[in-house]
Every structure is written in structure tokens, then in C-alpha cells.
Design an enzyme around this catalytic site. Structure first.
Site, PDB file in Angstrom:
ATOM      1  N   GLY A 155       0.555   1.267  -4.655  1.00 40.44           N
ATOM      2  CA  GLY A 155      -0.629   0.643  -4.067  1.00 40.44           C
ATOM      3  C   GLY A 155      -1.739   1.658  -3.801  1.00 40.44           C
ATOM      4  CG  ASP A 191       2.175  -1.969   3.295  1.00 43.99           C
ATOM      5  OD1 ASP A 191       2.352  -1.456   2.173  1.00 43.99           O
ATOM      6  OD2 ASP A 191       3.117  -2.128   4.121  1.00 43.99           O
ATOM      7  CB  THR A 218       7.503  -6.365  -6.657  1.00 45.17           C
ATOM      8  OG1 THR A 218       6.371  -6.035  -5.850  1.00 45.17           O
ATOM      9  CG2 THR A 218       8.767  -6.285  -5.816  1.00 45.17           C
ATOM     10  CG  HIS A 270      10.367  -3.091 -16.439  1.00 43.04           C
ATOM     11  ND1 HIS A 270       9.967  -2.056 -17.235  1.00 43.04           N
ATOM     12  CD2 HIS A 270      10.427  -2.592 -15.181  1.00 43.04           C
ATOM     13  CE1 HIS A 270       9.788  -0.976 -16.493  1.00 43.04           C
ATOM     14  NE2 HIS A 270      10.064  -1.278 -15.236  1.00 43.04           N
ATOM     15  NE  ARG A 314      12.930  -0.801 -14.033  1.00 43.68           N
ATOM     16  CZ  ARG A 314      13.370   0.021 -14.981  1.00 43.68           C
ATOM     17  NH1 ARG A 314      14.566  -0.175 -15.516  1.00 43.68           N
ATOM     18  NH2 ARG A 314      12.639   1.021 -15.396  1.00 43.68           N
ATOM     19  NE  ARG A 321       7.988   5.451 -17.567  1.00 44.34           N
ATOM     20  CZ  ARG A 321       8.417   4.683 -16.575  1.00 44.34           C
ATOM     21  NH1 ARG A 321       9.145   3.603 -16.837  1.00 44.34           N
ATOM     22  NH2 ARG A 321       8.144   4.978 -15.319  1.00 44.34           N
ATOM     23  CB  ALA A 360      -0.930  -0.013   1.210  1.00 46.03           C
ATOM     24  CG  ASN A 368      11.781  -6.001  -3.797  1.00 51.61           C
ATOM     25  OD1 ASN A 368      11.605  -5.656  -2.626  1.00 51.61           O
ATOM     26  ND2 ASN A 368      11.812  -5.146  -4.802  1.00 51.61           N
TER      27      ASN A 368
HETATM   28  P1  A3D Z   1       6.738   1.887  -1.941  1.00 52.37           P
HETATM   29  O1  A3D Z   1       6.028   3.179  -1.925  1.00 52.37           O
HETATM   30  O2  A3D Z   1       7.988   1.743  -1.152  1.00 52.37           O
HETATM   31  O3  A3D Z   1       5.695   0.758  -1.467  1.00 52.37           O
HETATM   32  C1  A3D Z   1       6.053  -0.545  -1.213  1.00 52.37           C
HETATM   33  C2  A3D Z   1       5.207  -1.029  -0.047  1.00 52.37           C
HETATM   34  O4  A3D Z   1       5.462  -2.425   0.155  1.00 52.37           O
HETATM   35  C3  A3D Z   1       5.510  -0.316   1.277  1.00 52.37           C
HETATM   36  O5  A3D Z   1       4.325   0.306   1.773  1.00 52.37           O
HETATM   37  C4  A3D Z   1       5.999  -1.433   2.193  1.00 52.37           C
HETATM   38  O6  A3D Z   1       5.570  -1.293   3.542  1.00 52.37           O
HETATM   39  C5  A3D Z   1       5.335  -2.648   1.542  1.00 52.37           C
HETATM   40  N1  A3D Z   1       5.951  -3.918   1.899  1.00 52.37           N
HETATM   41  C6  A3D Z   1       7.273  -4.199   2.099  1.00 52.37           C
HETATM   42  N2  A3D Z   1       7.415  -5.495   2.414  1.00 52.37           N
HETATM   43  C7  A3D Z   1       6.167  -6.048   2.403  1.00 52.37           C
HETATM   44  C8  A3D Z   1       5.664  -7.346   2.652  1.00 52.37           C
HETATM   45  N3  A3D Z   1       6.480  -8.356   2.982  1.00 52.37           N
HETATM   46  N4  A3D Z   1       4.324  -7.545   2.540  1.00 52.37           N
HETATM   47  C9  A3D Z   1       3.501  -6.533   2.214  1.00 52.37           C
HETATM   48  N5  A3D Z   1       3.915  -5.276   1.979  1.00 52.37           N
HETATM   49  C10 A3D Z   1       5.238  -5.038   2.084  1.00 52.37           C
HETATM   50  O7  A3D Z   1       7.089   1.444  -3.439  1.00 52.37           O
HETATM   51  P2  A3D Z   1       6.267   1.743  -4.778  1.00 52.37           P
HETATM   52  O8  A3D Z   1       4.818   1.519  -4.509  1.00 52.37           O
HETATM   53  O9  A3D Z   1       6.720   3.033  -5.338  1.00 52.37           O
HETATM   54  O10 A3D Z   1       6.859   0.594  -5.702  1.00 52.37           O
HETATM   55  C11 A3D Z   1       6.570  -0.759  -5.432  1.00 52.37           C
HETATM   56  C12 A3D Z   1       7.409  -1.690  -6.307  1.00 52.37           C
HETATM   57  O11 A3D Z   1       7.064  -1.471  -7.677  1.00 52.37           O
HETATM   58  C13 A3D Z   1       8.931  -1.482  -6.222  1.00 52.37           C
HETATM   59  O12 A3D Z   1       9.574  -2.730  -6.215  1.00 52.37           O
HETATM   60  C14 A3D Z   1       9.263  -0.733  -7.502  1.00 52.37           C
HETATM   61  O13 A3D Z   1      10.584  -0.942  -7.922  1.00 52.37           O
HETATM   62  C15 A3D Z   1       8.272  -1.357  -8.444  1.00 52.37           C
HETATM   63  N6  A3D Z   1       7.995  -0.601  -9.662  1.00 52.37           N
HETATM   64  C16 A3D Z   1       7.851  -1.320 -10.814  1.00 52.37           C
HETATM   65  C17 A3D Z   1       7.573  -0.676 -11.996  1.00 52.37           C
HETATM   66  C18 A3D Z   1       7.417  -1.477 -13.247  1.00 52.37           C
HETATM   67  O14 A3D Z   1       7.172  -0.938 -14.294  1.00 52.37           O
HETATM   68  C19 A3D Z   1       7.562  -2.934 -13.210  1.00 52.37           C
HETATM   69  C20 A3D Z   1       7.437   0.718 -12.023  1.00 52.37           C
HETATM   70  C21 A3D Z   1       7.584   1.427 -10.839  1.00 52.37           C
HETATM   71  C22 A3D Z   1       7.858   0.753  -9.649  1.00 52.37           C
END
Ligand code: A3D
Length: 320
Positions: free
Chosen positions: A15, A34, A120, A176, A89, A152, A11, A96
Site C-alpha cells: 500500500g 488501513d 490480497t 497465481h 499463499r 518476473r 497501507a 483474508n
Molecule cells: P502488509 O505489509 O502486512 O500490509 C497489509 C495491511 O493490511 C496492513 O497494514 C494491515 O494493517 C492491513 N489490514 C489488515 N486487515 C485489514 C482490514 N480489515 N482493513 C484494512 N486494512 C487491513 O502486507 P503487504 O502489503 O506486503 O501484502 C498485502 C497482501 O498482498 C498480502 O495478502 C500478500 O500476500 C499479497 N501479495 C500479493 C501478491 C500478488 O502477486 C497477488 C504479491 C505480493 C503480496
């Protein structure tokens, strides 16, 4: 008929945006999960309180208990850590991977019939690991990357040509990451392929090459600007497009990280390819023909993903 249930595992930035978009589009009732106490509850309540003004009907809740995702129709996974400036990444792999293990087990126990979209990073390896840990059917587990990467590309092209983004189509294949393969030949403005637009004088080859490179670096460009995390509006919107196609059986043709078994000379491997997403999940992998250069770029990308998958196996013995 009851509203669909959408479970968002993680979240954080993406999220929360996913929850807001799912509500605005009335895709279903949303559960935010979360490990951080208060964050999913707070975001759920905040979004629910926007309902009377935004005029959507959907319930929002937050939890730290996997039991609350029971029966989810769609799970979108963003749990884990995101990049900071200077990180690739792939630097996120070890931490992760552990997160994917707990998420995969949680989904298997409580939402085994869901369509699962992993976001992720490093995406192609994490979606593979999530599928392994959850044991769900391959066609029900996929990764979001291609929709974002091609969005993009489309955005940059529409700006260059000064035309509506709606009339620009683009294909980005492969993993990616830095090795992603924006396919110029299959990208068009209203059906006119990009190489033809160069011949027509709409742009130059140099400018097109620069746009391709900017697409490859699209994630890093946002990380460099934000400094505290990575992109979240466009990634969330891309995953919602995929979830909507599943929930409404739209059978959209969308590039995503899918399990490829037979096509593209691959046997049993997750990588970015064009797919059809409908009620059956990933209903089809679309195999397009590539010329020598495109094939070489695709192979390079596949090899990079293979390296990450092998690294996962080296970290967790249960992965074979
Ligand atoms: P962020 O805002 O840090 O949110 C991640 C959330 O995951 C945090 O709220 C954490 O508390 C929670 N978390 C950590 N461990 C756990 C667990 N074991 N169980 C449940 N929740 C947990 O990150 P974000 O929302 O900006 O990005 C999330 C992921 O997406 C990251 O790995 C980024 O690298 C990835 N991402 C991928 C893309 C693609 O295009 C594939 C683009 C942008 C970000």
C-alpha cells in the site's frame, strides 16, 4: 477537470509503495485506508513531504474511515496478511476472506463506480470473494498477478539473454500460485518466440525450464530472502501499470485475474488470462489457443483455484 481519486485499501508494504508510485506518476489524489491507526496517516504525510523535491502535484491522506474513499475512481486492495517463510499463499485464505468481506462492503457503500484491483492473497480466490461481497460489475473487479508473474519471467529472460527487458515479452496464465502457467511459446525477444531462441543457440532447454520454475517460485524466493514478509516493489509497480491503463484508457493488453465467462471453456470464473484494460475496466478477455500440454497445465491451475473458491464457500455461508 478534478484529479482522479485513488483509494488504497491496506497501507502496509505494498500500500505504501503504491501511494508513492501513484504520486510520482501523478495518477491522482491518494487516500490510504488501513485499520492500523497512524500507519496510513504517517505514510501519507511522509509521501506528501517528498512532493516538493519529487515535484508532483497530488494530495495524500490517511484514514480509518471508509467514508473518506467516497467517489474513488480506482481502489487497490492489499488489506490482509502477507506470507511468512514456510507459508503458502493458500494458508492466508481464512483470515483474508474475512478482510475481503469488510473491504467489499466498504467499497460497495462508498466507491461503487471504482475500478477495483485486488492484490490480497490467495489472489484468484480473494478477487472472486471481493467481487461477491462488493456486488460490483464483474468487469470492474480484477486481480493483479499476471503482470507481476510475467515481469518476473521477463526479468529472468532478459538477464539470461543479456538484452533489454523492454524487448522481452512474456505471458503467464492461470492462477497465481504454484500451478501458474508461464507460456513459453507466446513469450518472445523482439518477436522471436523462446523455442526459436533455443534453436538459435541463445539458451538451452534446460536453462529455459529452470527459468520457468524460478518464475513459478518467484514469490517464495523473495519471502525466503526477506523473512519478515513478501515482495512489495514489483507487486505495487504491476498494479500501478493496470491502474494507469484504466485511468488513461490506454487499452493495454495485460494478463490479470479476470472474470471469464465463455472463453477458455469457463463459465463465470476468476483466473489469470490476457485482458484489455481501458476506461470500461476489463474490456476484453483475450482467448489464445493452447496446445495439449499448455491446456493441461491451465486446467490444473483452474482446478486449484476452484478448490480455493469452494473452501471460501465452506467458510462463509453468504458466498454461493
Ligand atoms: P502488509 O505489509 O502486512 O500490509 C497489509 C495491511 O493490511 C496492513 O497494514 C494491515 O494493517 C492491513 N489490514 C489488515 N486487515 C485489514 C482490514 N480489515 N482493513 C484494512 N486494512 C487491513 O502486507 P503487504 O502489503 O506486503 O501484502 C498485502 C497482501 O498482498 C498480502 O495478502 C500478500 O500476500 C499479497 N501479495 C500479493 C501478491 C500478488 O502477486 C497477488 C504479491 C505480493 C503480496
Amino acid at each position: 477537470m478534478a484529479r482522479p481519486k485513488i483509494a488504497l485499501i491496506g497501507a502496509g508494504q505494498i500500500g505504501g509503495t503504491l501511494a508513492h508510485l501513484a504520486a510520482l506518476k501523478e495518477l491522482g489524489d491518494v487516500v490510504l485506508f488501513d485499520i492500523a491507526e497512524g500507519i496510513p496517516e504517517g505514510k501519507a504525510l511522509d509521501i506528501a513531504e517528498s512532493g516538493p523535491s519529487a515535484k508532483f502535484d497530488a494530495t495524500m491522506s490517511g484514514t480509518q474511515d471508509y467514508a473518506d474513499i467516497a467517489g474513488a475512481d480506482v481502489c487497490i486492495v492489499t488489506a490482509g496478511v502477507a506470507r511468512k517463510p514456510g507459508m503458502s499463499r493458500d494458508d492466508l485464505l481464512g483470515i483474508n476472506l474475512k478482510v475481503m468481506k469488510s473491504v467489499g462492503e466498504g467499497i460497495a457503500a462508498h466507491a461503487p463506480d471504482a475500478f477495483v484491483i485486488c492484490i490480497t492473497n490467495p489472489l484468484d480466490a480473494m478477487v472472486w470473494a471481493l467481487r461477491e461481497f462488493s456486488g460490483l460489475p464483474h468487469e470492474k473487479v480484477c486481480g493483479m498477478a499476471g503482470v507481476l508473474d510475467s515481469a518476473r519471467f521477463r526479468h529472468f529472460l532478459a538477464s539470461e539473454f543479456n538484452v533489454s527487458m523492454k524487448d522481452v515479452t512474456a505471458f503467464v496464465l492461470g492462477g497465481h500460485g504454484d500451478t501458474m502457467v508461464p507460456l513459453v511459446r507466446y513469450s518472445t525477444v523482439a518477436g522471436i518466440p523462446l523455442p526459436d531462441l533455443v534453436k538459435m543457440g541463445w539458451t538451452t532447454q534446460e536453462k529455459l525450464d529452470a527459468i520457468v520454475q524460478r518464475t513459478r517460485d518467484g514469490g517464495a524466493e523473495i519471502v525466503g530472502l526477506l523473512k519478515t514478509g513478501s515482495a512489495f516493489y514489483a507487486p505495487a509497480t504491476s498494479a500501478i501499470e493496470m491502474a494507469e491503463s484504466y485511468l488513461k484508457d490506454q487499452k493495454r493488453v495485460l494478463p490479470c485475474a479476470a472474470y471469464v465467462d465463455g472463453a477458455y471453456g469457463l463459465n463465470g470464473f476468476y483466473v489469470g488470462v490476457p485482458t484489455v484494460i481501458g476506461a470500461g475496466g476489463i474490456e476484453r478477455v483475450v482467448e489464445i489457443s493452447m496446445n495439449k500440454d499448455e491446456q493441461a497445465m491451465f486446467d490444473n491451475s483452474v482446478n486449484a483455484v476452484k478448490g480455493l473458491v469452494e473452501a471460501c464457500k465452506g467458510i462463509d455461508d453468504s458466498l454461493t
